[in-house]
Design an enzyme around this catalytic site. Structure first.
Site, PDB file in Angstrom:
ATOM      1  CG  ASN A 110     -13.819   1.605  -4.925  1.00  0.00           C
ATOM      2  OD1 ASN A 110     -14.256   0.508  -4.611  1.00  0.00           O
ATOM      3  ND2 ASN A 110     -12.969   2.272  -4.174  1.00  0.00           N
ATOM      4  CG  HIS A 115      -5.431   3.633   1.103  1.00  0.00           C
ATOM      5  ND1 HIS A 115      -5.079   2.342   0.792  1.00  0.00           N
ATOM      6  CD2 HIS A 115      -6.735   3.760   0.767  1.00  0.00           C
ATOM      7  CE1 HIS A 115      -6.126   1.715   0.287  1.00  0.00           C
ATOM      8  NE2 HIS A 115      -7.145   2.549   0.263  1.00  0.00           N
ATOM      9  CG  ASP A 155      -2.262   0.605   0.982  1.00  0.00           C
ATOM     10  OD1 ASP A 155      -2.314   1.846   0.893  1.00  0.00           O
ATOM     11  OD2 ASP A 155      -3.270  -0.123   0.885  1.00  0.00           O
ATOM     12  CB  SER A 213      -9.627   0.213   0.111  1.00  0.00           C
ATOM     13  OG  SER A 213      -8.935   0.604  -1.030  1.00  0.00           O
TER      14      SER A 213
END
Length: 438
Positions: free
Chosen positions: A192, A97, A62, A254
């Protein structure tokens, strides 16, 4: 019916708070913990009596992780950065994130009885943070190096909460096969954009693809879908830890991916002898569609096999199944890895090949000449059976039922997704709504 009520109604779960092991007040005084509706839906107290994720390392590929966050401290390894000139990845102070994903997996809360802050679903798991190079130069997805590093440094589950429409490079395909051969479970978000167009790495063979479900039990309109989806998990208005802000709230695949990775860590901790595919098998066999229907025999393009139910995955008597479970395997991962447990005849095929391989040279010659009629007949039957029952090719051939909810819903603002097509590495965030005076 809300997602929380649905899980409890069909799973026989009693209402419970989100406190770990110790006696505590019936309701938390911490608004962040109170806002973790998804964790509460899983009935964590019952889950943690079965497993807390101990002795399992989950790699989070990430943006790096803030290992000094009060809800993560002690659970984050140094890791490695493939950006910013290298170094470790456990002291991220910018992009939050990766910290959010790590907290959903292995956050341990803080304060008396750990009643405050973010509690992850696998609070005793260790996080191996790996910071991905987000530059568009070179490989678009750019995860082959991080993936190999994670495998080589002990990760048994790898969380990849990023997605893009880019075709995988040969290096990335090779890295996935490498992880599969090393028995590591790869978990990735579907994306998404609310589309059936495949996003990677989720749509790649060898990867467990995850979609997102809202609190009302419907798949999020922005959650990508398709025949590769295997599981869904909560992904709407999810509280988690941050960097620039102590906490954040986000919506997207996520977060649902992190919950599935955490559930996989729980299973790998309790059942260390299961293969990665058999861990996925436990998760899919105990999942449930939000409308309460159970026992679906093939994955739905929206719901996959359904919403994860960690307690059921840990406590039910689920046969181990075939080595690869419900996962479609990369072509070069191993000789007998054409498909998972849901592809009929995989074990029979292996048996037939064992018989053929065990024949003596004289018997083989006899078959070729037609001299050994009985043996020739047996081999003919086995070969015919193999042809009839051979598994589908990787990436296709899996049947699925009708579409689930959310079809045609326009994509909403995509909170919390690490990589979005057209703007890799960027994502909008929404700070948590805080009570007055806080």
């Amino acid at each position: 019916m809300s997602f929380t009520r649905t899980l409890r109604a069909v799973g026989g779960l009693a209402a419970a708070g989100a406190l770990l092991f110790a006696a505590a007040p019936s309701a938390s005084a911490d608004y962040i913990r109170d806002g973790q509706w998804a964790l509460d839906a899983f009935n964590p107290q019952k889950v943690w009596k079965e497993s807390t994720g101990k002795n399992v390392t989950v790699a989070v590929i990430d943006s790096g992780v803030n290992g000094e966050h009060v809800d993560l401290k002690g659970n984050v390894l140094p890791g490695k950065s493939f950006a910013d000139g290298g170094g470790t990845a456990g002291h991220e102070t910018g992009d939050d994130h990766g910290t959010a994903m790590a907290a959903l997996i292995a956050g341990h809360g803080h304060g008396p009885h750990r009643a405050d802050g973010i509690m992850g679903l696998a609070p005793d798991a260790k996080i191996l943070p790996i910071k991905r190079n987000e530059s568009m130069g070179g490989d678009a997805n750019n995860f082959d190096g991080p993936l190999r590093y994670a495998v080589d440094h002990g990760a048994k589950v790898i969380n990849m909460s990023f997605a893009g429409p880019y075709a995988l490079t040969e290096n990335e395909k090779s890295a996935i096969s490498y992880a599969v051969k090393k028995d590591v479970l790869l978990v990735a978000g579907s994306g998404n954009e609310g589309t059936s167009k495949p996003s990677y790495p989720a749509a790649a063979p060898g990867v467990l693809a995850v979609g997102a479900v809202a609190e009302d039990g419907k798949v999020l309109g922005e959650s990508n879908y398709g025949p590769h989806i295997r599981l869904i998990a909560p992904g709407e208005k999810i509280y988690s830890a941050g960097t620039s802000m102590k906490y954040r709230q986000a919506t997207g695949t996520s977060d649902s991916t992190a919950y599935v990775s955490a559930a996989a860590a729980l299973v790998r901790s309790k059942f260390p002898d299961l293969t990665a595919g058999q861990v996925a098998n436990r998760l899919t066999k105990t999942a449930i569609t939000p409308d309460g229907k159970t026992g679906i025999s093939s994955p739905d393009p929206k719901y996959g096999y359904g919403v994860i139910r960690p307690y059921r995955a840990l406590s039910e008597n689920v046969p181990a199944g075939s080595k690869n479970g419900p996962l479609i395997m990369p072509k070069d991962s191993q000789a007998d890895a054409g498909a998972g447990a849901d592809a009929p005849g995989q074990e029979a095929q292996g048996s037939a090949m064992g018989v053929l391989g065990g024949l003596s040279p004289l018997a083989v010659a006899g078959i070729a000449l037609g001299g050994v009629v009985v043996l020739g007949t047996v081999i003919g039957v086995l070969v015919a059976q193999k042809k009839r029952r051979s598994p589908p090719p990787p990436g296709g051939g899996i049947g699925f039922g009708g579409p689930g909810g959310g079809v045609g819903v326009p994509p909403q603002q995509q909170f919390g997704y690490y990589q979005q097509p057209g703007n890799p590495g960027a994502y909008p965030t929404a700070p948590p709504t805080q009570p007055p005076g806080q």
